[in-house]
Design a protein around this motif. Sequence first.
Motif, PDB file in Angstrom:
ATOM      1  N   ARG A  66       0.963  -1.307  -0.090  1.00 55.83           N
ATOM      2  CA  ARG A  66      -0.107  -0.165  -0.082  1.00 55.83           C
ATOM      3  C   ARG A  66       0.943   1.219  -0.025  1.00 55.83           C
ATOM      4  NH1 ARG A  66      -3.269  -4.107   1.332  1.00 55.83           N
ATOM      5  NH2 ARG A  66      -5.445  -3.620   1.689  1.00 55.83           N
ATOM      6  N   LEU A  67       2.084   1.190   0.085  1.00 53.18           N
ATOM      7  CA  LEU A  67       3.068   2.257   0.130  1.00 53.18           C
ATOM      8  C   LEU A  67       3.771   2.648  -1.153  1.00 53.18           C
ATOM      9  CD1 LEU A  67       4.765   1.706   3.420  1.00 53.18           C
ATOM     10  CD2 LEU A  67       2.821   3.131   3.156  1.00 53.18           C
ATOM     11  N   PRO A  68       3.965   3.916  -1.606  1.00 53.82           N
ATOM     12  CA  PRO A  68       4.433   3.955  -3.075  1.00 53.82           C
ATOM     13  C   PRO A  68       5.862   3.441  -3.136  1.00 53.82           C
ATOM     14  CG  PRO A  68       3.469   5.887  -1.954  1.00 53.82           C
ATOM     15  CD  PRO A  68       3.372   5.016  -0.750  1.00 53.82           C
ATOM     16  N   ARG A  69       6.815   3.588  -1.899  1.00 55.61           N
ATOM     17  CA  ARG A  69       8.049   2.977  -2.020  1.00 55.61           C
ATOM     18  C   ARG A  69       8.378   2.367  -0.919  1.00 55.61           C
ATOM     19  NH1 ARG A  69      11.563   5.232  -5.817  1.00 55.61           N
ATOM     20  NH2 ARG A  69      13.244   5.522  -4.295  1.00 55.61           N
ATOM     21  N   SER A  70       8.540   1.067  -0.521  1.00 56.47           N
ATOM     22  CA  SER A  70       8.543   0.329   0.559  1.00 56.47           C
ATOM     23  C   SER A  70       9.420  -0.973   0.124  1.00 56.47           C
ATOM     24  CB  SER A  70       7.226  -0.069   0.968  1.00 56.47           C
ATOM     25  OG  SER A  70       6.863  -0.991   0.050  1.00 56.47           O
ATOM     26  N   ALA A  71      10.151  -1.378   1.530  1.00 50.61           N
ATOM     27  CA  ALA A  71      10.854  -2.735   1.444  1.00 50.61           C
ATOM     28  C   ALA A  71      10.343  -3.582   2.600  1.00 50.61           C
ATOM     29  CB  ALA A  71      12.370  -2.554   1.506  1.00 50.61           C
ATOM     30  N   ARG A  72       9.916  -4.600   2.409  1.00 51.46           N
ATOM     31  CA  ARG A  72       9.455  -5.507   3.623  1.00 51.46           C
ATOM     32  C   ARG A  72      10.704  -6.466   3.929  1.00 51.46           C
ATOM     33  NH1 ARG A  72       7.745 -10.745   3.935  1.00 51.46           N
ATOM     34  NH2 ARG A  72       6.748 -11.308   5.749  1.00 51.46           N
ATOM     35  N   LEU A  73      10.978  -6.496   5.198  1.00 54.13           N
ATOM     36  CA  LEU A  73      12.406  -7.232   5.701  1.00 54.13           C
ATOM     37  C   LEU A  73      11.512  -8.321   6.776  1.00 54.13           C
ATOM     38  CD1 LEU A  73      14.626  -4.076   6.520  1.00 54.13           C
ATOM     39  CD2 LEU A  73      14.265  -5.423   4.317  1.00 54.13           C
ATOM     40  N   ASP A  74      11.978  -9.490   6.310  1.00 51.77           N
ATOM     41  CA  ASP A  74      11.515 -10.815   7.074  1.00 51.77           C
ATOM     42  C   ASP A  74      12.477 -11.311   7.569  1.00 51.77           C
ATOM     43  OD1 ASP A  74      10.723 -13.290   7.855  1.00 51.77           O
ATOM     44  OD2 ASP A  74       9.756 -13.643   6.089  1.00 51.77           O
ATOM     45  N   GLY A  75      12.408 -11.046   8.964  1.00 48.55           N
ATOM     46  CA  GLY A  75      13.486 -11.301  10.021  1.00 48.55           C
ATOM     47  C   GLY A  75      13.744 -12.835   9.902  1.00 48.55           C
ATOM     48  N   ASP A  76      12.831 -13.843   9.760  1.00 54.80           N
ATOM     49  CA  ASP A  76      13.015 -15.171   9.663  1.00 54.80           C
ATOM     50  C   ASP A  76      13.743 -15.444   8.532  1.00 54.80           C
ATOM     51  OD1 ASP A  76      12.413 -17.969  10.660  1.00 54.80           O
ATOM     52  OD2 ASP A  76      11.472 -18.076   8.606  1.00 54.80           O
ATOM     53  N   PHE A  77      13.622 -14.841   7.310  1.00 49.54           N
ATOM     54  CA  PHE A  77      14.542 -15.030   6.241  1.00 49.54           C
ATOM     55  C   PHE A  77      15.713 -14.533   6.364  1.00 49.54           C
ATOM     56  CE2 PHE A  77      16.296 -13.207   2.117  1.00 49.54           C
ATOM     57  CZ  PHE A  77      16.154 -14.291   1.450  1.00 49.54           C
ATOM     58  N   VAL A  78      15.858 -13.406   6.965  1.00 43.13           N
ATOM     59  CA  VAL A  78      17.506 -12.928   7.309  1.00 43.13           C
ATOM     60  C   VAL A  78      18.028 -14.035   8.267  1.00 43.13           C
ATOM     61  CG1 VAL A  78      18.845 -11.350   8.469  1.00 43.13           C
ATOM     62  CG2 VAL A  78      16.732 -10.377   6.732  1.00 43.13           C
ATOM     63  N   SER A  79      17.582 -14.341   9.437  1.00 43.24           N
ATOM     64  CA  SER A  79      18.134 -15.449  10.213  1.00 43.24           C
ATOM     65  C   SER A  79      18.530 -16.723   9.252  1.00 43.24           C
ATOM     66  CB  SER A  79      17.486 -15.714  11.496  1.00 43.24           C
ATOM     67  OG  SER A  79      16.102 -16.481  11.081  1.00 43.24           O
ATOM     68  N   ARG A  80      17.790 -16.998   8.462  1.00 47.55           N
ATOM     69  CA  ARG A  80      18.124 -18.280   7.799  1.00 47.55           C
ATOM     70  C   ARG A  80      19.114 -18.089   6.668  1.00 47.55           C
ATOM     71  NH1 ARG A  80      15.184 -22.535   9.220  1.00 47.55           N
ATOM     72  NH2 ARG A  80      13.598 -22.417  10.588  1.00 47.55           N
ATOM     73  N   LEU A  81      19.600 -17.018   6.594  1.00 43.92           N
ATOM     74  CA  LEU A  81      20.735 -16.631   5.558  1.00 43.92           C
ATOM     75  C   LEU A  81      21.974 -17.676   6.095  1.00 43.92           C
ATOM     76  CD1 LEU A  81      20.428 -12.753   4.561  1.00 43.92           C
ATOM     77  CD2 LEU A  81      19.933 -14.741   3.304  1.00 43.92           C
ATOM     78  N   VAL A  82      22.207 -17.724   7.476  1.00 46.93           N
ATOM     79  CA  VAL A  82      23.316 -18.758   7.938  1.00 46.93           C
ATOM     80  C   VAL A  82      22.687 -20.017   7.658  1.00 46.93           C
ATOM     81  CG1 VAL A  82      24.127 -19.209   9.905  1.00 46.93           C
ATOM     82  CG2 VAL A  82      23.684 -16.841   9.846  1.00 46.93           C
ATOM     83  N   VAL A  83      23.431 -20.700   6.737  1.00 47.38           N
ATOM     84  CA  VAL A  83      23.353 -21.882   6.346  1.00 47.38           C
ATOM     85  C   VAL A  83      23.984 -22.965   7.071  1.00 47.38           C
ATOM     86  CG1 VAL A  83      23.445 -23.810   4.462  1.00 47.38           C
ATOM     87  CG2 VAL A  83      22.970 -21.120   3.857  1.00 47.38           C
ATOM     88  N   SER A  84      25.215 -23.117   7.221  1.00 48.13           N
ATOM     89  CA  SER A  84      26.141 -23.923   8.188  1.00 48.13           C
ATOM     90  C   SER A  84      26.541 -23.449   9.322  1.00 48.13           C
ATOM     91  CB  SER A  84      27.367 -24.344   7.137  1.00 48.13           C
ATOM     92  OG  SER A  84      28.125 -25.244   8.090  1.00 48.13           O
ATOM     93  N   GLY A  85      26.144 -24.020  10.322  1.00 48.84           N
ATOM     94  CA  GLY A  85      26.446 -23.605  11.867  1.00 48.84           C
ATOM     95  C   GLY A  85      25.041 -22.691  12.494  1.00 48.84           C
ATOM     96  N   ARG A  86      24.103 -22.683  11.585  1.00 47.04           N
ATOM     97  CA  ARG A  86      22.839 -22.087  12.362  1.00 47.04           C
ATOM     98  C   ARG A  86      22.277 -22.699  13.766  1.00 47.04           C
ATOM     99  NH1 ARG A  86      17.271 -21.750  12.088  1.00 47.04           N
ATOM    100  NH2 ARG A  86      16.361 -19.810  12.365  1.00 47.04           N
TER     101      ARG A  86
END
Length: 248
Positions: A95-115
């Motif tokens: 609904r916003l003209p310019r926005s970015a949605r930041l999903d904390g779960d997605f960011v946390s799962r950027l750690v693949v090995s050793g998570r």
Amino acid sequence: MSVADIAARFRAGVYGTARRAARRGRHPNRAVGNPAGPPQTLPVPRKPAGKSDCRPTRRVGTIAGMLAADAPDCLIVTGMPGAGKSTVTRLVAERLPRSARLDGDFVSRLVVSGRVGALGEPADEAARQVRLCNRNLCTLANNFSDAGFTPVIDWVVPDRAQLDFFLSLLTPRQVLFVVLAPGIEACRYRNTLRDPRERFDFDGYEALDAAMKRELGDVGWWFDTASLTPEETADRLVREARRRALVN
């Protein structure tokens, strides 16, 4: 793990994400509702004859209006698992003209090995990775804000210490903090309506609810969404968050 153990982990800065019922895991915050929604139409200002300007007006008192600032504010939407964070933040961002949605779960799962998950062992490593995720979310939010996009963060912020950490790293931007609070039973019920592959088992609702109310009960906008659809929730956030949710 007992409720007392879970509560102790919350106080230490480690929150529960839930044990996934399927190998395809995501942060347990998916709520029912169609994530699609039409963007708001902003009014076009009237100009004197002979002059034209295709830029839409910024409506004062709405999230869309804050984009008139050089550095857009940051919206953090939190709540217990199943509160509807993912669906609502997606709808708000659309609904916003310019926005970015930041999903904390997605960011946390950027750690693949050793998570190590938030309730995983060793506990000190779990807490360290939570702090790393929080720092990465703030870095992304600042970068998007500098580029003129409103950051909309979807993440569990269980206590005041973690909120203060966000505020310190997001300065000088103003932060809007919204707690989606439909209630424990609503969160549990919504989980039963999910795709079986996305359902989760979470036995810490009472402890998390008590911890969040104790730590954050007087902060931001506690938004009871039990009787609202995701679309209605998003519409109200766009209209009212700037007035109700400012925390700095």
